[in-house]
Scaffold this active site. Structure first.
Site, PDB file in Angstrom:
ATOM      1  N   LYS A 182       4.261 -38.825   0.333  1.00 37.67           N
ATOM      2  CA  LYS A 182       2.916 -39.167   0.829  1.00 37.67           C
ATOM      3  C   LYS A 182       2.368 -40.211  -0.154  1.00 37.67           C
ATOM      4  O   LYS A 182       1.805 -39.880  -1.194  1.00 37.67           O
ATOM      5  CB  LYS A 182       2.041 -37.917   0.851  1.00 37.67           C
ATOM      6  CG  LYS A 182       0.948 -37.920   1.917  1.00 37.67           C
ATOM      7  CD  LYS A 182       0.012 -39.091   1.864  1.00 37.67           C
ATOM      8  CE  LYS A 182      -1.015 -38.963   0.763  1.00 37.67           C
ATOM      9  NZ  LYS A 182      -1.860 -40.186   0.648  1.00 37.67           N
ATOM     10  N   GLU A 185      -2.887 -43.938   0.493  1.00 32.82           N
ATOM     11  CA  GLU A 185      -3.175 -44.537   1.804  1.00 32.82           C
ATOM     12  C   GLU A 185      -3.500 -46.026   1.723  1.00 32.82           C
ATOM     13  O   GLU A 185      -3.419 -46.739   2.719  1.00 32.82           O
ATOM     14  CB  GLU A 185      -4.301 -43.782   2.519  1.00 32.82           C
ATOM     15  CG  GLU A 185      -5.521 -43.457   1.701  1.00 32.82           C
ATOM     16  CD  GLU A 185      -5.402 -42.109   0.957  1.00 32.82           C
ATOM     17  OE1 GLU A 185      -4.341 -41.867   0.336  1.00 32.82           O
ATOM     18  OE2 GLU A 185      -6.365 -41.341   0.990  1.00 32.82           O
ATOM     19  N   GLY A 235      -1.448 -39.049 -10.188  1.00 33.50           N
ATOM     20  CA  GLY A 235      -2.779 -39.422  -9.702  1.00 33.50           C
ATOM     21  C   GLY A 235      -3.829 -38.954 -10.680  1.00 33.50           C
ATOM     22  O   GLY A 235      -3.545 -38.724 -11.855  1.00 33.50           O
ATOM     23  N   GLY A 240      -5.102 -33.657  -9.330  1.00 31.35           N
ATOM     24  CA  GLY A 240      -4.017 -32.849  -9.901  1.00 31.35           C
ATOM     25  C   GLY A 240      -4.375 -31.366  -9.924  1.00 31.35           C
ATOM     26  O   GLY A 240      -3.542 -30.509  -9.617  1.00 31.35           O
ATOM     27  N   GLU A 257       1.492 -35.932 -13.312  1.00 32.23           N
ATOM     28  CA  GLU A 257       1.242 -37.066 -14.208  1.00 32.23           C
ATOM     29  C   GLU A 257      -0.167 -37.533 -13.906  1.00 32.23           C
ATOM     30  O   GLU A 257      -0.416 -38.085 -12.835  1.00 32.23           O
ATOM     31  CB  GLU A 257       2.245 -38.197 -13.945  1.00 32.23           C
ATOM     32  CG  GLU A 257       3.694 -37.809 -14.134  1.00 32.23           C
ATOM     33  CD  GLU A 257       4.105 -37.698 -15.590  1.00 32.23           C
ATOM     34  OE1 GLU A 257       3.248 -37.848 -16.478  1.00 32.23           O
ATOM     35  OE2 GLU A 257       5.295 -37.443 -15.836  1.00 32.23           O
ATOM     36  N   CYS A 291      -2.446 -45.602 -16.141  1.00 33.39           N
ATOM     37  CA  CYS A 291      -2.776 -44.334 -16.792  1.00 33.39           C
ATOM     38  C   CYS A 291      -2.602 -44.432 -18.309  1.00 33.39           C
ATOM     39  O   CYS A 291      -3.299 -43.762 -19.060  1.00 33.39           O
ATOM     40  CB  CYS A 291      -1.899 -43.238 -16.218  1.00 33.39           C
ATOM     41  SG  CYS A 291      -0.166 -43.715 -16.198  1.00 33.39           S
ATOM     42  N   GLU A 392     -12.173 -41.548 -17.770  1.00 38.16           N
ATOM     43  CA  GLU A 392     -11.239 -42.604 -17.391  1.00 38.16           C
ATOM     44  C   GLU A 392     -11.955 -43.580 -16.460  1.00 38.16           C
ATOM     45  O   GLU A 392     -12.396 -43.205 -15.375  1.00 38.16           O
ATOM     46  CB  GLU A 392     -10.032 -41.982 -16.689  1.00 38.16           C
ATOM     47  CG  GLU A 392      -8.923 -42.968 -16.457  1.00 38.16           C
ATOM     48  CD  GLU A 392      -7.721 -42.342 -15.773  1.00 38.16           C
ATOM     49  OE1 GLU A 392      -7.907 -41.590 -14.809  1.00 38.16           O
ATOM     50  OE2 GLU A 392      -6.595 -42.622 -16.215  1.00 38.16           O
TER      51      GLU A 392
HETATM   52  P1  NAD Z   1      -5.849 -40.125  -6.727  1.00 31.34           P
HETATM   53  O1  NAD Z   1      -5.739 -38.861  -7.466  1.00 31.34           O
HETATM   54  O2  NAD Z   1      -7.129 -40.443  -6.056  1.00 31.34           O
HETATM   55  O3  NAD Z   1      -4.737 -40.194  -5.556  1.00 31.34           O
HETATM   56  C1  NAD Z   1      -3.373 -39.986  -5.835  1.00 31.34           C
HETATM   57  C2  NAD Z   1      -2.677 -39.481  -4.592  1.00 31.34           C
HETATM   58  O4  NAD Z   1      -3.184 -38.197  -4.256  1.00 31.34           O
HETATM   59  C3  NAD Z   1      -2.881 -40.359  -3.356  1.00 31.34           C
HETATM   60  O5  NAD Z   1      -1.681 -40.405  -2.623  1.00 31.34           O
HETATM   61  C4  NAD Z   1      -3.934 -39.598  -2.578  1.00 31.34           C
HETATM   62  O6  NAD Z   1      -3.880 -39.858  -1.192  1.00 31.34           O
HETATM   63  C5  NAD Z   1      -3.550 -38.177  -2.873  1.00 31.34           C
HETATM   64  N1  NAD Z   1      -4.627 -37.184  -2.703  1.00 31.34           N
HETATM   65  C6  NAD Z   1      -5.957 -37.384  -2.838  1.00 31.34           C
HETATM   66  N2  NAD Z   1      -6.613 -36.220  -2.596  1.00 31.34           N
HETATM   67  C7  NAD Z   1      -5.671 -35.280  -2.330  1.00 31.34           C
HETATM   68  C8  NAD Z   1      -5.717 -33.889  -2.012  1.00 31.34           C
HETATM   69  N3  NAD Z   1      -6.883 -33.226  -1.931  1.00 31.34           N
HETATM   70  N4  NAD Z   1      -4.570 -33.234  -1.830  1.00 31.34           N
HETATM   71  C9  NAD Z   1      -3.383 -33.888  -1.917  1.00 31.34           C
HETATM   72  N5  NAD Z   1      -3.270 -35.214  -2.193  1.00 31.34           N
HETATM   73  C10 NAD Z   1      -4.407 -35.895  -2.394  1.00 31.34           C
HETATM   74  O7  NAD Z   1      -5.411 -41.259  -7.737  1.00 31.34           O
HETATM   75  P2  NAD Z   1      -5.460 -42.846  -7.590  1.00 31.34           P
HETATM   76  O8  NAD Z   1      -6.871 -43.287  -7.551  1.00 31.34           O
HETATM   77  O9  NAD Z   1      -4.575 -43.305  -6.480  1.00 31.34           O
HETATM   78  O10 NAD Z   1      -4.752 -43.278  -8.962  1.00 31.34           O
HETATM   79  C11 NAD Z   1      -5.447 -43.353 -10.124  1.00 31.34           C
HETATM   80  C12 NAD Z   1      -5.234 -42.137 -10.983  1.00 31.34           C
HETATM   81  O11 NAD Z   1      -3.847 -41.882 -11.168  1.00 31.34           O
HETATM   82  C13 NAD Z   1      -5.777 -42.325 -12.371  1.00 31.34           C
HETATM   83  O12 NAD Z   1      -6.453 -41.176 -12.779  1.00 31.34           O
HETATM   84  C14 NAD Z   1      -4.551 -42.556 -13.223  1.00 31.34           C
HETATM   85  O13 NAD Z   1      -4.693 -42.257 -14.577  1.00 31.34           O
HETATM   86  C15 NAD Z   1      -3.577 -41.692 -12.544  1.00 31.34           C
HETATM   87  N6  NAD Z   1      -2.214 -42.139 -12.876  1.00 31.34           N
HETATM   88  C16 NAD Z   1      -1.458 -41.377 -13.723  1.00 31.34           C
HETATM   89  C17 NAD Z   1      -0.192 -41.787 -14.095  1.00 31.34           C
HETATM   90  C18 NAD Z   1       0.662 -40.972 -15.013  1.00 31.34           C
HETATM   91  O14 NAD Z   1       1.868 -41.178 -15.030  1.00 31.34           O
HETATM   92  N7  NAD Z   1       0.118 -40.054 -15.789  1.00 31.34           N
HETATM   93  C19 NAD Z   1       0.311 -42.971 -13.596  1.00 31.34           C
HETATM   94  C20 NAD Z   1      -0.482 -43.728 -12.744  1.00 31.34           C
HETATM   95  C21 NAD Z   1      -1.739 -43.280 -12.387  1.00 31.34           C
END
Ligand code: NAD
Length: 505
Positions: A182, A185, A235, A240, A257, A291, A392
């Protein structure tokens, strides 16, 4: 500016294209134009994808192949993906706003190299390990097998859509699992293209499925689905937590992550030319949307003013502009919501007492009126208790925090909910290594930043995550360990059954 035509990209479920009546528009963040559409998938599409993945897994079409056979197919996929690299780069940057330099070397270049690394791991992984013959609790020989989990879910973010998805898909496939992805989007295009390339180059239908759709609908269903044995998630920390909650219903394995608030610790013996460029690279590459971005520069108080002056001078040379131009250094942020959030963070920091030394707003000029732009921003006068130093921001915002001695630098670096990555800048490796020992962080780079090496584990302390991706043990997270014990004792009298049944005659 946009060269991708507005095309519709269908989902991939069970080796078939799948569409929906509703569409999600994919927006180029550099100019706000719609570059493509994808289906608006929901829980029913996730259910179909999991069913397809489960059927493929149980058929043995992938799971019963030898690790060498899987590695060979994965390498064929990498070869074909390299030939399609221009298309993958364009699909990636059209949706996530990466500059062409970055999309080429980092987003797609790393993604394919890392997938190739996972193919190699399939061949070297210790699939079976014989334990020493043991005489306690019984004379026996045990063998530990590593077996695939079954159906694995991968949920990935917008910033490195292909790379961070393949960090999950690569080890999952190498281990023989079937996968449902997934993607975010806003940025599903490169992964949809990769899935098609994979199927054309030997990956059987149903082994790799991609469902496009909103996180709260499609992602949530995947995280809770009873037939999914593991979720690999990258994410935000808040999502998470939700993934953990959803996965707990069926006690799934999770790898998380999550976010970061990386310190860049400049020691008083640092090579300042290198430290200035390194701190800027650590924070501003991909507009700070990484991140592991080093968003807090910790600087000795006596060097503070000079360091800030030099940071500002150098940061003024960062060129914003057409993301498809090889001369452009920095692109936009992902969307209007994030742009507004970043600018709001900067305003609040000013109210809290920070000084804007550079940037602080949308860049001037007609070309930046469309799209989602934020100038490289440097804030001084920041203390580590301010929200700008704790939350962040995920944008091009560097805060400079002064410290008095090494102990205070370590204390500030560790005073964070996060613990993903840190940099230390020093001409004395021994001193830097001693400080590295004291930093609570999954990665520490000495005189460097953003060094993502697929041969070493990557992940976070504290609220930056659970588990590790990459490295020689990456397949551990996508396998179950099964211990099989063969009794070597000499007949019934040697058995411990008497604990229940008394002594046998
Ligand atoms: P996000 O958490 O908004 O979304 C990540 C994914 O989760 C997307 O595919 C989204 O559709 C999905 N998602 C959102 N709500 C959900 C739910 N309720 N249930 C299941 N899935 C859901 O993150 P983002 O804005 O796309 O990315 C930025 C974040 O990701 C930052 O906090 C960044 O630090 C983190 N990140 C971490 C790493 C790492 O390796 N630690 C790497 C890259 C990004």
């Amino acid at each position: 500016m946009t060269t991708v035509e507005t095309t519709h990209h269908q989902m991939r479920i069970g080796g078939r294209d799948v569409d929906t009546a509703g569409k999600i528009s994919i927006i180029d963040p550099s100019d706000g134009s719609v570059v493509a559409t994808v289906p608006d998938g929901d829980a029913s599409h996730v259910d179909d994808a999991v069913a397809a993945a489960k059927a493929a897994y149980e058929s043995g079409v992938w799971s019963a192949k030898t690790p060498h056979e899987r590695a060979a197919i994965m390498r064929a996929i990498v070869g074909a993906a390299r030939e399609a690299a221009d298309e993958l780069i364009e699909l990636e940057q059209a949706a996530n706003g990466a500059t062409i330099r970055q999309a080429t070397g980092f987003h797609i270049g790393y993604a394919l190299a890392h997938f190739e690394y996972f193919a190699g791991l399939a061949e070297t992984y210790e699939w079976e390990r014989a334990a020493p013959v043991s005489d306690f609790p019984a004379l026996s020989q045990s063998v530990v097998h590593r077996e695939p989990i079954g159906v694995v879910g991968a949920i990935s973010p917008f910033n490195f859509p292909l790379l961070l998805t393949l960090w999950k898909v690569g080890p999952a496939l190498a281990a023989g699992n079937s996968v449902v992805v997934k993607p975010d989007e806003r940025t599903p295009l490169s992964m949809l293209a990769f899935a098609r390339i994979a199927e054309r180059n030997g990956l059987p239908p149903g082994v790799l499925n991609v469902v496009t759709g909103p996180g709260r609908v499609a992602g949530a269903r995947l995280a809770e689905h009873p037939h999914v044995g593991k979720i690999g998630f990258t994410g935000s920390t808040s999502v998470g937590r939700e993934i953990m909650r959803l996965a707990s219903g069926t006690v799934k394995q999770v790898t998380l992550e999550l976010g970061g608030k990386g310190p860049s610790i400049v020691l008083d013996d640092a090579d300042l030319d290198m430290a200035v460029d390194g701190v800027l690279f650590g924070c501003f590459v991909y507009s700070g949307q990484i991140c592991v971005s080093g968003t807090r520069a910790l600087v000795p108080r006596r060097l503070h003013d000079e360091f800030v002056r030099r940071l500002v001078e150098r940061a003024k040379t960062i060129v914003l502009g057409n993301t498809r131009d090889f001369d452009t250094d920095m692109g936009p942020v992902i969307d209007g919501k994030q742009q507004a959030r970043i600018l709001d963070h900067i305003r609040r920091a000013e109210v809290d007492g920070a000084t804007v030394e550079l940037g602080g707003s949308r860049p001037g000029g007609e070309q930046f009126e469309r799209g989602f732009w934020v100038s490289p921003t440097i804030l001084s006068g920041v203390t580590n208790d301010m929200p700008i130093a704790r939350e962040e921001v995920f944008g091009p915002v560097l805060v400079v925090i002064a410290y008095d001695d090494d102990d205070e630098a370590v204390a500030i670096a560790n005073d964070s909910d996060y613990g993903l990555a840190a940099s230390i800048w020093s001409t004395d490796n021994g001193r830097a290594l001693a400080i590295a020992d004291r930093i609570q962080s999954g990665s520490v780079w000495i005189n460097d930043a953003h060094q993502i090496n697929c041969q070493v584990p990557f992940g976070g302390y504290k609220q930056s995550g659970i588990g590790r991706e990459l490295g020689p043990d990456a397949l551990d997270g996508y396998t179950e360990a099964k211990t099989v014990q063969v009794d070597l004792s000499t007949g019934l009298k040697a058995k411990p059954f008497g604990i229940l049944l008394g002594h046998a005659e």
